[in-house]
Write a protein that holds these residues in place. Structure first.
Motif, PDB file in Angstrom:
ATOM      1  N   VAL A  83       0.831  -1.207   0.000  1.00 54.15           N
ATOM      2  CA  VAL A  83       0.000   0.000   0.000  1.00 54.15           C
ATOM      3  C   VAL A  83       0.868   1.260   0.000  1.00 54.15           C
ATOM      4  O   VAL A  83       0.572   2.246  -0.692  1.00 54.15           O
ATOM      5  N   ILE A  84       1.955   1.213   0.755  1.00 54.15           N
ATOM      6  CA  ILE A  84       2.874   2.367   0.776  1.00 54.15           C
ATOM      7  C   ILE A  84       3.430   2.625  -0.625  1.00 54.15           C
ATOM      8  O   ILE A  84       3.505   3.778  -1.085  1.00 54.15           O
ATOM      9  N   LYS A  85       3.810   1.540  -1.317  1.00 56.71           N
ATOM     10  CA  LYS A  85       4.332   1.695  -2.675  1.00 56.71           C
ATOM     11  C   LYS A  85       3.290   2.262  -3.625  1.00 56.71           C
ATOM     12  O   LYS A  85       3.604   3.067  -4.495  1.00 56.71           O
ATOM     13  N   ILE A  86       2.032   1.812  -3.464  1.00 54.81           N
ATOM     14  CA  ILE A  86       0.955   2.308  -4.324  1.00 54.81           C
ATOM     15  C   ILE A  86       0.784   3.815  -4.154  1.00 54.81           C
ATOM     16  O   ILE A  86       0.721   4.573  -5.133  1.00 54.81           O
ATOM     17  N   PHE A  87       0.722   4.274  -2.907  1.00 56.70           N
ATOM     18  CA  PHE A  87       0.522   5.703  -2.665  1.00 56.70           C
ATOM     19  C   PHE A  87       1.747   6.528  -3.066  1.00 56.70           C
ATOM     20  O   PHE A  87       1.618   7.676  -3.487  1.00 56.70           O
ATOM     21  N   TYR A  88       2.920   5.924  -2.950  1.00 57.88           N
ATOM     22  CA  TYR A  88       4.121   6.628  -3.415  1.00 57.88           C
ATOM     23  C   TYR A  88       4.065   6.803  -4.934  1.00 57.88           C
ATOM     24  O   TYR A  88       4.391   7.867  -5.469  1.00 57.88           O
ATOM     25  N   SER A  89       3.633   5.722  -5.626  1.00 65.33           N
ATOM     26  CA  SER A  89       3.504   5.796  -7.081  1.00 65.33           C
ATOM     27  C   SER A  89       2.483   6.849  -7.489  1.00 65.33           C
ATOM     28  O   SER A  89       2.681   7.590  -8.451  1.00 65.33           O
ATOM     29  N   ILE A  90       1.369   6.916  -6.739  1.00 68.35           N
ATOM     30  CA  ILE A  90       0.343   7.919  -7.046  1.00 68.35           C
ATOM     31  C   ILE A  90       0.890   9.325  -6.852  1.00 68.35           C
ATOM     32  O   ILE A  90       0.645  10.238  -7.647  1.00 68.35           O
ATOM     33  N   SER A  91       1.682   9.524  -5.791  1.00 73.40           N
ATOM     34  CA  SER A  91       2.233  10.854  -5.524  1.00 73.40           C
ATOM     35  C   SER A  91       3.216  11.294  -6.598  1.00 73.40           C
ATOM     36  O   SER A  91       3.363  12.483  -6.879  1.00 73.40           O
ATOM     37  N   VAL A  92       3.878  10.304  -7.230  1.00 72.22           N
ATOM     38  CA  VAL A  92       4.862  10.637  -8.267  1.00 72.22           C
ATOM     39  C   VAL A  92       4.192  10.833  -9.622  1.00 72.22           C
ATOM     40  O   VAL A  92       4.482  11.795 -10.341  1.00 72.22           O
ATOM     41  N   THR A  93       3.284   9.902  -9.970  1.00 70.89           N
ATOM     42  CA  THR A  93       2.665   9.938 -11.305  1.00 70.89           C
ATOM     43  C   THR A  93       1.365  10.728 -11.343  1.00 70.89           C
ATOM     44  O   THR A  93       0.896  11.081 -12.424  1.00 70.89           O
TER      45      THR A  93
END
Length: 231
Positions: free
Chosen positions: A160-170
């Motif tokens: 989940v942390i990776k998903i939200f990090y990806s959302i914050s970047v893309t």
């Protein structure tokens, strides 16, 4: 003529619909193994715990079943020889049984002639040793029952942390992006819970068999002491 044109139009419409459906409904089937492997890195330790859990369950179940058998004829044969004063034969019968109950009775026979309290105490100590042998590695199942679900939750949280990090970047917050990542990461939670349930259930079932043996052996110790007192 009109019917022929209508038939051609219907045929073209059907063909176009099939093309559209094929484009928007691709084959989404996935094998069970492929589905599981989407769970990520944390499935590796969970899988190791699963194999170790099955090893402990099979090994302990076979051992407990072997040594916890109580031959109903054993105490009768021992009693007959004790009453006739043949202690060596009584001890030999107990040894030949090759079971925990036979070992405990043998310890009682070895101290015949001493006070009853000492005989009973010696048999109780022997029973504690036999029960301790049965309980070996069972604590590992209790530990796995707590560790496996925790590893699964850690894997899910990490995903989940990776998903939200990806959302914050893309800045891509599409439902497909979020739900696709979530279902993959929750596989580790489900796997951890499954391993935990197996270990927890086996831990209590095997302990139940040991408790049942402990109750039966206490009855045998009492019967043995009564035989000695009467003799």
């Amino acid at each position: 003529m009109f019917s022929f044109i209508q038939l051609q139009a219907d045929t073209l419409t059907t063909a176009a619909s099939s093309v559209v459906i094929e484009k928007i409904a691709p084959n989404t089937e996935i094998s069970v193994l492929g589905f599981i492997l989407k769970g990520g890195f944390f499935l590796i330790p969970i899988a190791i715990l699963l194999f170790y859990t099955f090893y402990v369950i099979i090994e302990r179940y076979r051992y407990i079943n072997k040594v916890s058998k109580i031959d109903p004829r054993l105490m009768g044969d021992v009693r007959d020889n004790l009453v006739s004063g043949n202690l060596d034969m009584a001890r030999a019968i107990a040894e030949r049984s090759n079971s925990a109950s036979g070992n405990i009775i043998k310890e009682g026979i070895l101290v015949i002639g001493r006070p009853i309290a000492e005989i009973e105490s010696n048999m109780d100590r022997a029973a504690d040793i036999e029960i301790g042998e049965m309980e070996k590695q069972l604590s590992h199942l209790g530990l796995i029952a707590g560790i496996a679900p925790t590893l699964g939750f850690i894997g899910t949280i990490s995903g989940v942390i990776k998903i939200f990090y990806s959302i914050s970047v893309t800045e891509d917050i599409s439902i497909g992006n979020i739900s696709g990542g979530l279902y993959e990461k929750m596989i580790s939670s489900g796997s951890g819970l499954l391993v935990g349930i197996i270990a927890y259930s086996a831990y209590h079932l095997l302990n139940g068999k040991i408790d049942n043996f402990a109750l039966k052996i206490q009855k045998q110790i009492l019967e043995f002491v009564n035989i000695i007192q009467r003799s």
